[in-house]
Enzyme design. Structure first.
Site, PDB file in Angstrom:
ATOM      1  N   GLY A   1       0.788  -1.167  -0.034  1.00 25.51           N
ATOM      2  CA  GLY A   1      -0.064   0.015   0.097  1.00 25.51           C
ATOM      3  C   GLY A   1       0.920   1.351  -0.084  1.00 25.51           C
ATOM      4  O   GLY A   1       1.869   1.196   0.648  1.00 25.51           O
TER       5      GLY A   1
ATOM      6  N   ARG B   1       1.254  -5.488  -5.384  1.00 23.61           N
ATOM      7  CA  ARG B   1       1.446  -6.508  -4.637  1.00 23.61           C
ATOM      8  C   ARG B   1       1.651  -7.592  -5.389  1.00 23.61           C
ATOM      9  O   ARG B   1       0.688  -8.094  -6.310  1.00 23.61           O
ATOM     10  CB  ARG B   1       0.068  -6.995  -3.744  1.00 23.61           C
TER      11      ARG B   1
ATOM     12  N   ASP C   1       5.256  -4.647   6.081  1.00 19.17           N
ATOM     13  CA  ASP C   1       5.814  -6.033   6.453  1.00 19.17           C
ATOM     14  C   ASP C   1       5.888  -6.930   5.399  1.00 19.17           C
ATOM     15  O   ASP C   1       6.736  -7.737   5.296  1.00 19.17           O
ATOM     16  CB  ASP C   1       5.303  -6.433   7.739  1.00 19.17           C
TER      17      ASP C   1
ATOM     18  N   THR D   1       4.154   3.131   5.558  1.00 18.94           N
ATOM     19  CA  THR D   1       2.760   2.416   5.414  1.00 18.94           C
ATOM     20  C   THR D   1       2.225   3.566   6.473  1.00 18.94           C
ATOM     21  O   THR D   1       2.477   3.664   7.640  1.00 18.94           O
ATOM     22  CB  THR D   1       2.540   1.079   6.156  1.00 18.94           C
TER      23      THR D   1
ATOM     24  N   ASP E   1       2.672   0.212  11.802  1.00 18.79           N
ATOM     25  CA  ASP E   1       2.395  -1.275  12.359  1.00 18.79           C
ATOM     26  C   ASP E   1       3.787  -1.952  12.211  1.00 18.79           C
ATOM     27  O   ASP E   1       3.574  -3.410  12.205  1.00 18.79           O
ATOM     28  CB  ASP E   1       1.319  -2.187  12.022  1.00 18.79           C
TER      29      ASP E   1
ATOM     30  N   ARG F   1      -5.623  -2.211   9.281  1.00 18.25           N
ATOM     31  CA  ARG F   1      -5.980  -3.542   9.036  1.00 18.25           C
ATOM     32  C   ARG F   1      -6.058  -4.295  10.543  1.00 18.25           C
ATOM     33  O   ARG F   1      -6.865  -4.942  10.917  1.00 18.25           O
ATOM     34  CB  ARG F   1      -5.228  -4.148   7.784  1.00 18.25           C
TER      35      ARG F   1
END
Ligand code: F6P
Length: 328
Positions: A15, A76, A107, A130, A134, A176
């Site tokens: 993303g 992706r 990640d 991102t 996270d 997410r």
């Protein structure tokens, strides 16, 4: 023996996030500063497999420090998950004379880089990009600060209409698997309740909290919900549930969606991107590999990619407490 690096490839994957362009610019210009070549790889790992490369010099990154998105595009790649795909990608890098890689992403991007490094002993360095924040090993990922500002601005506007009509709004934000956006933006925008994946508030407590809020004299409310919230209901189901159980509430839903990923990066993200890009290239030139560059106590530090992938980015307990007190 450490191989001499003469040409570095840079890509963005997963993303997109505001600040990725500023990081590309930093990588390209740091390469130029040290008199080594730099190649932009388009569409992440997919472009690596397809040999979608372009030589980049300091002037090819003019006027992008302030631009959202990524000029290198992002994707992706399913093919990169296969050994054949990675073999093809490796061969393309060798053919193009590229000796090391800087990957910018989350990640998933780092997992790809780590496997690639293990399979081919290929030098890699990760830059965390991102909006979700996270990633273990850095207090901030690129795009997080910008996304927070976008979300707070949007909620401020929603609050105007919420208070005009005495309404309750459920505002869904991205994240997410992590509630960093919800928690920080929720505090910043003065939300009455914040629902995040790391904590299960439970439906009963949500109702109690809304009732308390009404009884204390609040006429409108904003509940910020992280998309990965574990309460078991999406924002539309939450609306129905509250309407059924608290008919005195007039409820609306607003899903902020991908607008959170766009826009000009904040000054913080631009400076962070510039710092991380310099460190990524210079670490590769020092012979280091398989690390992520990140920010800790305002210093740029290296974390092994494996730790960055496997470690969890914890929710700040102090922030949780602050949010609890602020929603009183
Ligand atoms: O990983 C960043 C993120 O923005 C998540 O918060 C969100 O769930 C996801 O990307 C959306 O991905 P896509 O762009 O594939 O819809």
């Amino acid at each position: 023996m450490t191989k001499i690096i003469k040409k570095i490839g840079v890509l963005t994957s997963g993303g997109d996030a505001p600040g990725m362009n500023a990081a590309i610019r930093s990588v390209v210009r740091t390469c130029a500063y040290h008199d080594i070549e730099c190649v932009g790889i388009y569409r992440g790992y997919q472009g690596m497999i397809e040999g979608d490369f372009k030589e980049m010099g300091p002037r090819s990154v003019n006027n992008i420090v302030n631009k959202g998105g990524t000029i290198l595009k992002s994707a992706r790649s399913k093919d990169f998950i296969t050994p054949e795909g990675r073999q093809k990608a490796h061969q393309n890098l060798i053919d193009a004379g590229i000796n090391a890689l800087v990957v910018i992403g989350g990640d998933g991007t780092f997992t790809g880089a780590e496997i690639f490094n293990h399979e081919f002993g290929y030098p890699v360095m990760g830059i965390p990009g991102t909006i979700d924040n996270d990633i273990f090993g850095t207090t901030h990922t690129l795009g997080f600060d910008t996304a927070l500002n976008t979300v707070v601005e949007a909620i401020d506007k929603i609050r105007d209409t919420a208070s005009s009509h005495n309404r309750l709004f459920f505002v869904e934000v991205m994240g997410r698997d992590a509630g960093h956006i919800a928690l920080n933006a929720g505090i910043g925008a003065g939300a009455e309740e914040i629902l995040i994946p790391e904590e299960n508030l439970g439906l009963e407590r949500l109702l109690e909290s809304l009732q308390r809020s009404k009884a204390s004299g609040k006429s409108s409310s904003i509940v910020v919900v992280s998309e990965g919230d574990k309460i078991g209901k999406n924002v539309f189901e939450l609306k129905e549930y509250v309407e059924e159980n608290l008919p005195e509430y007039d409820v609306r839903v607003s899903v902020l969606g991908h607008m959170q990923r766009g826009g000009a990066p904040s000054c913080f993200d631009r400076v962070l991107a510039s710092r991380l890009g310099v460190k990524a290239v210079e670490s590769l030139l020092e012979g280091k590999s398989n690390y992520m560059v990140g920010l800790q106590q305002d210093r740029v530090v290296l974390t092994p990619l494996e730790q960055a992938i496997k470690g969890s980015s914890r929710i700040d307990e102090e922030l949780l407490r602050v949010s609890e007190i602020m929603t009183t």
